[in-house]
Structure formats: structure tokens, C-alpha cells
Design a protein around this motif. Structure first.
Motif, PDB file in Angstrom:
ATOM      1  N   GLU A  81      50.072  25.483 -56.863  1.00  0.00           N
ATOM      2  CA  GLU A  81      49.393  24.189 -56.911  1.00  0.00           C
ATOM      3  C   GLU A  81      48.787  23.786 -55.566  1.00  0.00           C
ATOM      4  O   GLU A  81      47.957  22.878 -55.497  1.00  0.00           O
ATOM      5  CB  GLU A  81      50.339  23.086 -57.396  1.00  0.00           C
ATOM      6  N   ASN A  82      49.201  24.463 -54.481  1.00  0.00           N
ATOM      7  CA  ASN A  82      48.673  24.127 -53.152  1.00  0.00           C
ATOM      8  C   ASN A  82      47.583  25.073 -52.677  1.00  0.00           C
ATOM      9  O   ASN A  82      47.037  24.874 -51.593  1.00  0.00           O
ATOM     10  CB  ASN A  82      49.817  24.173 -52.115  1.00  0.00           C
ATOM     11  N   LEU A  83      47.275  26.073 -53.470  1.00  0.00           N
ATOM     12  CA  LEU A  83      46.406  27.160 -53.020  1.00  0.00           C
ATOM     13  C   LEU A  83      45.035  27.134 -53.693  1.00  0.00           C
ATOM     14  O   LEU A  83      44.855  26.466 -54.716  1.00  0.00           O
ATOM     15  CB  LEU A  83      47.098  28.499 -53.298  1.00  0.00           C
ATOM     16  N   PRO A  84      44.077  27.879 -53.135  1.00  0.00           N
ATOM     17  CA  PRO A  84      42.730  27.939 -53.721  1.00  0.00           C
ATOM     18  C   PRO A  84      42.691  28.814 -54.971  1.00  0.00           C
ATOM     19  O   PRO A  84      42.233  29.953 -54.949  1.00  0.00           O
ATOM     20  CB  PRO A  84      41.880  28.533 -52.588  1.00  0.00           C
ATOM     21  N   LEU A  85      43.200  28.261 -56.061  1.00  0.00           N
ATOM     22  CA  LEU A  85      43.212  28.937 -57.355  1.00  0.00           C
ATOM     23  C   LEU A  85      42.607  27.997 -58.391  1.00  0.00           C
ATOM     24  O   LEU A  85      42.869  26.786 -58.367  1.00  0.00           O
ATOM     25  CB  LEU A  85      44.644  29.309 -57.761  1.00  0.00           C
ATOM     26  N   GLN A 109      42.677  23.726 -61.880  1.00  0.00           N
ATOM     27  CA  GLN A 109      42.765  23.175 -60.530  1.00  0.00           C
ATOM     28  C   GLN A 109      41.389  23.224 -59.862  1.00  0.00           C
ATOM     29  O   GLN A 109      40.553  24.047 -60.221  1.00  0.00           O
ATOM     30  CB  GLN A 109      43.745  23.994 -59.665  1.00  0.00           C
ATOM     31  N   GLU A 110      41.194  22.326 -58.909  1.00  0.00           N
ATOM     32  CA  GLU A 110      39.966  22.372 -58.110  1.00  0.00           C
ATOM     33  C   GLU A 110      40.084  23.510 -57.105  1.00  0.00           C
ATOM     34  O   GLU A 110      41.084  23.630 -56.396  1.00  0.00           O
ATOM     35  CB  GLU A 110      39.744  21.046 -57.380  1.00  0.00           C
ATOM     36  N   CYS A 111      39.059  24.332 -57.052  1.00  0.00           N
ATOM     37  CA  CYS A 111      39.074  25.489 -56.152  1.00  0.00           C
ATOM     38  C   CYS A 111      37.759  25.536 -55.377  1.00  0.00           C
ATOM     39  O   CYS A 111      36.682  25.525 -55.984  1.00  0.00           O
ATOM     40  CB  CYS A 111      39.275  26.768 -56.963  1.00  0.00           C
ATOM     41  N   PRO A 112      37.805  25.564 -54.052  1.00  0.00           N
ATOM     42  CA  PRO A 112      36.560  25.612 -53.273  1.00  0.00           C
ATOM     43  C   PRO A 112      35.819  26.927 -53.474  1.00  0.00           C
ATOM     44  O   PRO A 112      36.413  27.943 -53.851  1.00  0.00           O
ATOM     45  CB  PRO A 112      37.051  25.462 -51.829  1.00  0.00           C
ATOM     46  N   THR A 113      34.549  26.908 -53.185  1.00  0.00           N
ATOM     47  CA  THR A 113      33.747  28.132 -53.290  1.00  0.00           C
ATOM     48  C   THR A 113      34.209  29.166 -52.271  1.00  0.00           C
ATOM     49  O   THR A 113      34.287  30.360 -52.575  1.00  0.00           O
ATOM     50  CB  THR A 113      32.260  27.819 -53.049  1.00  0.00           C
TER      51      THR A 113
END
Length: 222
Positions: A81-85, A109-113
Motif C-alpha cells: 500500500e506504500n509502494l508504486p503499484l 492504487q494511484e501509481c506514478p508514471t
């Protein structure tokens, strides 16, 4: 030569030498001041360039003070939940008569490009490393290790050579390959220095090819 003239010549030479010393001192001071101003301006430009991207830098461990305002995310634990996934699964239960039924539910989850995970300390568990590996595989996340302790710890996990004779102080894993000593030995001596901040941001801009992307956009406009 008369004694009076000799004293005058000596006085002139002394004044000239003093003037030269003063000139050199103020020239060095001016040069140092201009260099610091140039570095400061360059750092501000690099921060602005990175801030314009959909990029997040996840720090597990200490983050250099000059980089805490650069797309910064502090990780106190390495969990999905804390990671870019872009998603994770959770197990939910519900009562079905006298029994309990369990099912896995997908959570978006929101994940950056673009994403980077920076590890500055040892002690990651195999489970945490597994989550980081998933980020690299699914989100194209780059993993950067800073400091010999963090580098040795990860190399040990991968059964790579470590020890006193292996003095790597930085490392990157990206796109299935790795590179050692990605930052200069001088800047790694003090990661709170402006020199390291500048080198770190320049490295990310090159690694993600942000400069090339901006050039292409500029050319397409024209």
C-alpha cells in the motif's frame, strides 16, 4: 644606489606584493561566490524540471536534506500500500451460516508514471525485497542503493560478492540490469552536500530521459 632610493623601491615592491595578495584573495572569493550561486541556480532548475514530471522518489531510510522537497515520499515500512503499484489484493471474510468464507479483493492504487525507490540502510526482509521486485517488474521502478551498508546488504541477498575489498557505495537496478558506483566517490562522502543533490537529480533526468522527452515536445510544437 642611494639608501633612500633603495628604501623607496623596497616600499613599492611591498605595496605591489600586498596588492597582488589582496587581488588573488578577492578573486578567489568572487570565484567561489559565483560557483556557489551557479550551483544553487542549477539545483533550483533541476528541482523544477523533476517537479514537472509525474515522478515519485520513495526513500527507505534517511533522505538528504536538500532532496526532501524533490518529489519526496518517505517509506517507514515497505508494504504494497506504500509502494508504486497500481493494485494490490486483500483478503476479506464474510459469514456464511456457521462458516466463514474468504475471498481476495483487488484494490486499485494511484501509481506514478515514473518511480524510484532509494534504500539507504540495511535490513530489508525477503518479503520487502519481493515487493520492491514487483514494483520494478510491474511499474518500471528503478531501485537505487546509497551507502556501502545498503549496497552490501542487497548484494549479499543476490549472492553477489561483498566484503572489505568491494567498496561500492552506490548501485542501481533498472530494466533487469545493475550498475555499481553510479555516483562519484567525492559526492558520496557527504550526501547532504549540494554537489550530491545536483549529481543525483542529473542522474535521474538522464536515466528517465526527461531531457529527450522535453526536446521532442519542443520540436513538435515548432
Amino acid at each position: 644606489m642611494k639608501k633612500g632610493n633603495l628604501i623607496v623601491y623596497i616600499g613599492i615592491l611591498a605595496v605591489a606584493a600586498l596588492a597582488l595578495l589582496i587581488f588573488v584573495f578577492f578573486s578567489d572569493s568572487l570565484f567561489d561566490g559565483l560557483k556557489k550561486t551557479s550551483t544553487k541556480d542549477n539545483i533550483a532548475e533541476l528541482k523544477e524540471q523533476l517537479a514537472s514530471q509525474d515522478l515519485k522518489i520513495y526513500w527507505f531510510g534517511d533522505c538528504p536534506s536538500r532532496l526532501k522537497d524533490v518529489n519526496f515520499v518517505q517509506l517507514y515500512s515497505v508494504k504494497e500500500e506504500n509502494l508504486p503499484l497500481s493494485y494490490r489484493y486483500i483478503q476479506v471474510s464474510k459469514s456464511a451460516g456457521k462458516t466463514m468464507e474468504y475471498e481476495r479483493v483487488k484494490i486499485d492504487q494511484e501509481c506514478p508514471t515514473y518511480s524510484v525507490i532509494v534504500v539507504t540502510k540495511a535490513g530489508l526482509t525477503d518479503e520487502e525485497r519481493g515487493y520492491i521486485s514487483r514494483c520494478m517488474e510491474e511499474s518500471g521502478t528503478k531501485l537505487i542503493l546509497l551507502g556501502k551498508e545498503a549496497v552490501d546488504d542487497y548484494r549479499e541477498y543476490l549472492y553477489m560478492k561483498t566484503g572489505p575489498s568491494v567498496n561500492y557505495t552506490s548501485m542501481i537496478f533498472a530494466d533487469g540490469v545493475y550498475h555499481d558506483d553510479i555516483f562519484s566517490a567525492d559526492s558520496m562522502k557527504n550526501t547532504d552536500s549540494p554537489e550530491f543533490a545536483q549529481e543525483f537529480m542529473e542522474y535521474l533526468i538522464t536515466a528517465f530521459e526527461f531531457t529527450d522527452a522535453e526536446s521532442e515536445t519542443s520540436e513538435s510544437v515548432h
